[in-house]
Design a protein around this motif. Structure first.
Motif, short mmCIF file in Angstrom:
data_model
loop_
_atom_site.label_atom_id
_atom_site.label_comp_id
_atom_site.label_asym_id
_atom_site.label_seq_id
_atom_site.Cartn_x
_atom_site.Cartn_y
_atom_site.Cartn_z
N VAL A 170 3.93 -27.78 -7.25
CA VAL A 170 4.31 -27.11 -6.00
C VAL A 170 3.07 -26.88 -5.13
N ALA A 171 2.00 -26.38 -5.77
CA ALA A 171 0.75 -26.18 -5.00
C ALA A 171 0.19 -27.53 -4.55
N GLY A 172 0.36 -28.56 -5.39
CA GLY A 172 -0.13 -29.88 -5.02
C GLY A 172 0.58 -30.45 -3.81
N LEU A 173 1.86 -30.10 -3.64
CA LEU A 173 2.58 -30.55 -2.44
C LEU A 173 1.95 -29.98 -1.18
N GLY A 174 1.53 -28.72 -1.25
CA GLY A 174 0.83 -28.13 -0.11
C GLY A 174 -0.47 -28.85 0.16
N PHE A 175 -1.20 -29.18 -0.91
CA PHE A 175 -2.45 -29.94 -0.79
C PHE A 175 -2.17 -31.31 -0.16
N ALA A 176 -1.12 -31.98 -0.63
CA ALA A 176 -0.78 -33.31 -0.11
C ALA A 176 -0.37 -33.23 1.35
N TYR A 177 0.38 -32.21 1.71
CA TYR A 177 0.81 -32.06 3.11
C TYR A 177 -0.40 -31.93 4.02
N GLY A 178 -1.36 -31.10 3.62
CA GLY A 178 -2.57 -30.95 4.42
C GLY A 178 -3.36 -32.25 4.51
N ALA A 179 -3.47 -32.97 3.38
CA ALA A 179 -4.22 -34.23 3.37
C ALA A 179 -3.56 -35.26 4.28
N VAL A 180 -2.22 -35.33 4.25
CA VAL A 180 -1.51 -36.30 5.10
C VAL A 180 -1.68 -35.94 6.57
N ARG A 181 -1.63 -34.64 6.89
CA ARG A 181 -1.83 -34.24 8.28
C ARG A 181 -3.22 -34.63 8.77
N ILE A 182 -4.22 -34.46 7.93
CA ILE A 182 -5.58 -34.86 8.30
C ILE A 182 -5.65 -36.36 8.51
N LEU A 183 -5.01 -37.12 7.60
CA LEU A 183 -5.01 -38.58 7.72
C LEU A 183 -4.37 -39.02 9.04
N LEU A 184 -3.23 -38.42 9.38
CA LEU A 184 -2.55 -38.79 10.62
C LEU A 184 -3.37 -38.40 11.85
N ALA A 185 -4.12 -37.30 11.73
CA ALA A 185 -4.97 -36.89 12.85
C ALA A 185 -6.12 -37.87 13.04
N ILE A 186 -6.68 -38.36 11.92
CA ILE A 186 -7.77 -39.34 12.00
C ILE A 186 -7.24 -40.68 12.47
N ALA A 187 -6.03 -41.03 12.02
CA ALA A 187 -5.35 -42.29 12.38
C ALA A 187 -6.26 -43.50 12.20
#
Length: 814
Positions: free
Chosen positions: A338-355
């Motif tokens: 469950v905590a890892g999903l929060g970590f993954a969500y943040g990592a994906v958001r960063i990835l999409l911001a970097i594009a």
């Protein structure tokens, strides 16, 4: 009730629970993040109806060593009219256009399509309609279809715009449709879709360079479609006439063959292998995390031996104790998930911001149902993996009671299990650090490659197109382009300015045969070469070395003198020396004039620093009798301005004013520094390097924590033994060395095991490496020394603490 009891027991040990959940959060979260990328890019079907029927149509020409010629108009008409396997077939290519009359002039990205492209996608227009065959025919009223973001940004989503006109490249076009919000034209981001409007009566053999898309008829396979196109290729060569200066025999010598593939494979390219390698490496981090958590559980179980002994004495069976210990670990795994999903969500958001520019289908990456299912599965499996060893070790019948007494046999077994887990962690850390080290060496090697231009951070680039509807006379176009270059040169701080039809590492290039006069063979196809059209001043502005001769002058250009320039590698290939190429003559085809080579310039890494520099022929931007035109000019150019003021707001404002002083209707597009383009060419290597470096660092940190934990616990277990040794005269240094030796032994065993696994991994990574051998001795040695040094540091702290044990206190405690 049982779950509540488990949670209460976990929260009675907050430090243990926090460390365990934090470790699992990183391990599971990193895997979920990478899986979301793989799912979005590789696993999800394309967002079109019956996407499995969509294919990309391409060709190869092995006879002239040309792997991606694209699709030509003569093939488009042949396949559309005679194919037995295509339900829809069309061709398209990326372009740009200027839009005027709405606000300030702007240059927008477009996609030019034949009328059957949108029906092939099968996505209906949100408002209005697709192009019809009439829209795609010459002589019909000009039309345009808007993409949803442009419709919202420029027209506020007003449906009343359907039927109205906008001015594109100086020509009024009727807006006939708007595509849906979620429609994506593959990975392109055009503002407008425009019809190609081919005149079938004026089609010749040649003019490749378009992309093809087809929807297969129901039940048709890719193999059947390939056979169908193979049948039609020779047919197409005899339906349309050869372009003047060429012949059917030349195209037959090229040996055109079909190269069809699923549309998703065309879009994704070769990135799939890289992503799976990254998934494997991040998976190793999770294994290391599981090993570390298993060690923590063993330590915790050791502290609970009296509790387990009492429960066994009261009749709790081995299976019940094992089930409860396993249930505890699974609950920890689920909380970590469950905590890892929060970590993954943040990592994906960063990835999409970097594009990252090299990642396709970015808009498809998200934390969706498949990612949630994957995370749940990983959490459960991880909980079972790291919980199985403590459950087996601590639930053996009768062993709890013995462990409560003086016998240390069970403690030795658990200590051995913890040591094995540490060896596994170090081996996996070695594996990841080698991968990271090889990527670092690759990145260094790429940075050491000379791209052919100098100081890219001092070069501002932008693209300007002068449409024929705005300036019809070719010579007037070139005079305007000269005026723009000279206005740019007059800006304070500018040392050079020029223009080119394409920038290195940033464009689709013109590729055509190039003939040499001293080696001309009538009737045969000349080798394919890269063509670029350049203005005077372009080479100094780019910082490209002049190897021999001179560059073009404005007199050469405006007087349409028959001159040309070539790259140094082409000069060496044909004449052995750059100076020997001067005075030689080349041309594109037999209907055109021979052009004298007046200069040879250094090679440019046009396709990225990891690819060889192509042989290039450079032509002036104004010529007589070229490419079927009586007077040829290049209307769309990339302007390059060399200055130390690049990137500043004031400088860009001065450039814009300089351009608009020549023509206020010319929009500036693709404004960026050459350094930005250069860095984008390294994006794939940078992305892989960063992920591997993060994975390697996490692996090493967790492995060192494991060494520290094993030694610390070993010292706690052997306090009495250490006290006796000290009482009998053992020196502090001897005790310190004993424990340091133990830590280094574990590390050395792990490093040896890791080296063997790393050698196998490196061979799988060979496609990611550049100028670095998979078995790179320097990398392997450096990583081994780094891990040994880190292991030494992790061993010294508990070893020094052991040497400070007071013998009297240790014996009194017993």
């Amino acid at each position: 009730m049982r779950l509540r009891h488990l949670l209460r027991r976990l929260f009675r040990a907050p430090a243990f629970t926090a460390v365990t959940i934090a470790t699992l959060t990183i391990g599971i979260g990193a895997n979920s993040a990478i899986f979301s990328v793989i799912n979005g890019i590789l696993l999800k079907p394309l967002p079109y109806p019956h996407a499995e029927q969509l294919i990309a149509v391409e060709h190869a020409a092995p006879g002239i060593d040309f792997s991606h010629p694209g699709v030509a108009p003569f093939q488009y008409f042949t396949y559309k009219e005679q194919s037995r396997t295509f339900a829809h077939f069309g061709i398209w290519h990326s372009d740009s256009a200027s839009v005027t009359g709405l606000a300030e002039p702007e240059q927008v990205d477009t996609v030019d399509v034949t009328f059957d492209v949108l029906p092939a996608f099968g996505v209906a227009a949100l408002a209005g309609r697709w192009f019809s065959e009439k829209d795609d025919s010459p002589g019909s009223p000009r039309t345009v279809v808007l993409m949803y973001p442009y419709w919202q940004a420029r027209f506020g989503g007003d449906r009343r715009m359907i039927g109205r006109r906008i001015v594109i490249d100086g020509v009024a076009r009727e807006i006939i449709g708007v595509m849906p919000e979620k429609f994506r034209f593959l990975d392109r981001k055009p503002a407008l879709l425009l019809p190609m409007r081919f005149d079938r009566a004026k089609i010749y053999l040649g003019n490749f360079g378009n992309d093809g898309i087809a929807r297969l008829k129901p039940g048709v396979t890719l193999e059947q479609a390939t056979a169908d196109i193979a049948r039609l290729i020779p047919v197409s060569l005899h339906i349309f006439p050869a372009f003047p200066g060429t012949s059917v025999q030349m195209f037959e010598q090229a040996r055109l063959t079909p190269a069809l593939q699923p549309l998703k494979d065309f879009l994704v390219g070769d990135i799939g292998k890289n992503l799976w390698i990254l998934m494997a490496t991040i998976g190793m981090v999770l294994l290391i995390a599981c090993a570390n958590v298993a060690n923590l559980l063993l330590v915790r179980a050791e502290g609970r031996r009296q509790e387990l002994a009492i429960r066994a004495a009261l009749g709790a069976g081995r299976s019940r104790i094992a089930r409860e210990l396993l249930a505890e670990s699974v609950v920890l795994g689920l909380i970590g998930g469950v905590a890892g999903l929060g970590f993954a969500y943040g990592a994906v958001r960063i990835l999409l911001a970097i594009a990252p520019a090299h990642l396709p289908r970015l808009n498809e990456i998200s934390i969706d149902a498949p990612v949630l299912i994957f995370t749940l599965a990983v959490s459960l499996v991880a909980g079972v993996i790291f919980g199985a060893i403590p459950a087996i070790q601590c639930a053996a019948p009768g062993m709890e009671l013995r462990a409560g007494g003086r016998s240390m046999s069970q403690s030795r077994e658990r200590h051995r299990a913890r040591s094995i887990l540490v060896v596994v962690q170090i081996a996996l850390a070695m594996l990841l650090l080698v991968g990271s080290g090889l990527m670092i060496r690759t990145f260094q090697a790429l940075h050491n490659v000379q791209p052919g231009f100098t100081n890219p951070q001092e070069v501002e680039t932008l693209r300007i197109a002068i449409p024929e509807s705005q300036v019809r006379d070719p010579e007037a176009v070139v005079r305007m382009e000269r005026a723009i270059v000279e206005k740019m040169q007059s800006i304070p701080g500018v040392s050079a300015a020029g223009a080119s039809s394409a920038l290195p590492m940033n464009a689709e290039h013109w590729i055509d045969p190039v003939e040499r006069e001293d080696h001309f063979s009538a009737g045969s196809m000349a080798p394919m070469r890269r063509l670029k059209f350049v203005s005077p001043g372009m080479f100094p502005a780019m910082g490209i070395r002049l190897a021999a001769g001179r560059e073009f002058t404005w007199e050469d250009t405006l007087e349409k003198r028959p001159v040309a320039m070539i790259s140094e590698n082409l000069a060496r290939e044909w004449w052995g020396d750059p100076r020997a190429a001067l005075g030689k003559r080349i041309r594109r085809m037999s209907t055109e004039s021979w052009r004298e080579i007046v200069g040879v310039v250094g090679d440019e890494r046009e396709d990225g620093v990891d690819k060889p520099a192509p042989a290039i022929a450079y032509w002036p931007i104004l010529m007589d009798n070229f490419a079927g035109a009586k007077i040829f000019t290049e209307r769309s150019l990339d302007y390059v301005i060399r200055s130390r003021r690049t990137g500043t707001h004031d400088f860009l404002g001065e450039i814009q004013r300089a351009v608009w002083s020549v023509d206020p209707n010319l929009p500036l597009a693709q404004v960026q520094t050459l350094e930005t383009i250069y860095e984008k060419s390294l994006a794939r290597t940078s992305f892989t390097l960063v992920l591997l470096a993060i994975a390697g660092a996490m692996a090493m940190l967790i492995g060192l924590v494991g060494i520290y934990g094993v030694l610390s616990y070993s010292i706690a277990q052997r306090t009495r033994e250490i006290g006796i040794r000290m009482a009998l005269g053992a020196r502090a240094g001897e005790v310190t060395r004993m424990f340091v030796r133990h830590g280094l032994t574990l590390a050395a065993i792990g490093i040896v095991c890791g080296l063997a696994a790393a050698a196998a991994l490196a061979r799988g990574m060979s496609s990611l490496l550049f100028d670095v051998a998979p078995i790179d001795v320097a990398t392997y040695a450096a990583v081994s020394l780094l891990l040994l040094a880190a292991a030494l540091a992790a061993s010294v702290i508990p070893a020094v603490r052991a040497a400070r044990i007071d013998p009297a206190e240790a014996l009194r405690a017993e």
